[in-house]
Scaffold this active site. Sequence first.
Site, PDB file in Angstrom:
ATOM      1  N   GLU A  92     -13.825   0.855   0.134  1.00 61.13           N
ATOM      2  CA  GLU A  92     -13.390   1.439   1.398  1.00 61.13           C
ATOM      3  C   GLU A  92     -13.755   2.917   1.469  1.00 61.13           C
ATOM      4  O   GLU A  92     -14.047   3.436   2.551  1.00 61.13           O
ATOM      5  CB  GLU A  92     -11.895   1.240   1.616  1.00 61.13           C
ATOM      6  CG  GLU A  92     -10.998   2.005   0.665  1.00 61.13           C
ATOM      7  CD  GLU A  92      -9.520   1.837   1.024  1.00 61.13           C
ATOM      8  OE1 GLU A  92      -8.812   2.839   0.968  1.00 61.13           O
ATOM      9  OE2 GLU A  92      -9.100   0.715   1.366  1.00 61.13           O
ATOM     10  N   ASP A 140       0.823  -1.215   0.000  1.00 57.21           N
ATOM     11  CA  ASP A 140       0.000   0.000   0.000  1.00 57.21           C
ATOM     12  C   ASP A 140       0.858   1.267   0.000  1.00 57.21           C
ATOM     13  O   ASP A 140       2.049   1.239   0.307  1.00 57.21           O
ATOM     14  CB  ASP A 140      -0.893  -0.015   1.247  1.00 57.21           C
ATOM     15  CG  ASP A 140      -2.219   0.693   1.043  1.00 57.21           C
ATOM     16  OD1 ASP A 140      -2.319   1.541   0.144  1.00 57.21           O
ATOM     17  OD2 ASP A 140      -3.155   0.382   1.804  1.00 57.21           O
TER      18      ASP A 140
END
Length: 638
Positions: free
Chosen positions: A461, A406
């Site tokens: 998300e 990420d």
Amino acid sequence: MKFPSLVLLSLLLCACSEPEHRRLISPNGDLVLTLSLGDNSSIEYSLSHQGRVVLEASPLGLVLDDAHFDRELTLVDASDTRPVSDRYTMAHGKQREIEYIANERVYTVKNAQGDQLAIAFRVSDDGLAFQYRIPNNTGQSRRLITELTGFDFEAQAQAWLQPVAVAQTGFANTNPSYEEHYQMAIPVGTASPTEAGWVFPSLFYTGKDWVLISEAGMDGRFNASRLAQESNAGEYRIGQPMDAEVVTGGALMANSSDAFASPWRIVAVGDLASITESTLGTDLAAPAQAQMDWVKPGLSAWSWALLKDDSVNVETTREFIDYAASMHWPYVLIDVNWDQNFGWEKLAELVRYAAPKNVGLMVWYNSSGDWNETEYTPKSQLFDRQLRLEHFARLQDIGVKGVKIDFFPGDGQSVMQYYLDLVSDAAAHQLMVNYHGSSLPRGLHRTYPNMMTMEAVNGFEMITFTQQTADRAPSHMAILPFTRNVFDPMDFTPTTFDDIPNIERRTSNGFELALPVLFTSGIQHIAETAEGMAKVPEFVKAYLRDIPTLWDETRLLAGMPGEYAVMARRRGDDWFIAGINGTDQPLSLSLDLSFIQSAKGQLITDGDSERSFSQRDVVADSSLELSVRARGGFVINF
């Protein structure tokens, strides 16, 4: 409209003996590329489809640190037309076996100082691709200063474009990560709301033809590109990353001490079916680096989607392993701070717990050096190669199947090289890779089949973070099959049937059920929890136990970007059809399913309420009539 220059025509007549050598035509004859000379003897190209203008005369050229190819250019060579053909197999995605056929011609131009630049063009039935090939006999590194490529649309065209976030903004300075919303059906020439420009893929409609612009074929030596902020009179120029979009100490712009080439600039052309079914994004990517028979795509359970940071613990992970096993899903993703919350020893125990249940584990990593302010861990364990190899070896040793990495800093050349370094080293340790907070894949999943998916989308998300994003979700998801997800896997992390904490969900259960087929991703992370899944009928769970992530064939049956989409995908003899209505009004559909040849199938769609389901048998024929509720959806399995 601009017309080909007589100067270039005479040059081509001189160099090639026949005037048709100024053109390149697709195998079926529908697409025609034409070269011309522009102002100050710059090189331009135009593109037509079935006699209609797609792109007006548009600029070409590069400026390097030691040579300018922007004016006073002479065409010194045009190769003969060469047929190009390729057959390859994908490990995951919308089509397993792919054949690419195109016609290619390479043109060489010379500037006033005698420096040369080659431009390779390929025209296939579904689009144009071109690539700059930069020689280097200097013995020193050559660096790109700017690219002059443009795409010039007529004034009446419309665009569907997503802005790029300004670098070093957003959560913990993690932008850009391709997580904005598309602006839909805007006039060409509309400026991006940010100085950073517009992301690829970029969708346009000329009034007759749809056009999707992107790029593919990153070898680590070139920066990723985008469209620039300004597009005067509908002429879009290639934009470049902002200064901060680099890894620590890394380069921003393309550079090499050897001969090197740009990525292929891709212009897919046709109707919406031609666009969505095109494979140009992998056709122009480099072939697979190695056979990776250990790569196994599939669905995954994921606790963090709805339960967030507190769910990353041993007990909850065991529960999600059991949940995945009950759904016959092969993976569970363990997210942030696992190293702090339970560590390597417990991770090994969880791997051993999951293995006899036929569930593999993937674990999260923070990509960061010091280019953002994130605190999630493991952090700064992958940037140094020796440390990275130690981590990957340890993960392989205990049986972890992959990594989610990420928080990347953007599109600079050094970041593109970092993506390649990570996935290459992961492949050497039989680890699959999922990139988040990331750029666009640009065909990387063909070159490295263990690259399963990348986020690069305003995904689920984001819906859990703000009501405003949840409100825009139906139409946003209805544009993704025509833009972001056309060429590359997309980790949207779809599908929830239950409540989202502190958010009012705007999509129906039928809409949510359609997403794992409508969207493609090598590993498809399902957002719903075991508790939420327990509330849906058994026939829904049975359907979700058998969702492929590698398809043999894909067809667009109906759709309009940002409004609705209906996709048919085939695995062997089984057809899966998924549709969503992203509008606030009911939608009536008449689907021609005659290609399935009168098969009997099962339709699952919304029931009397947005949170219920209905089920009935259907027969594939030339006119299946369906009514889809506002923000609703359906699936059919033949």
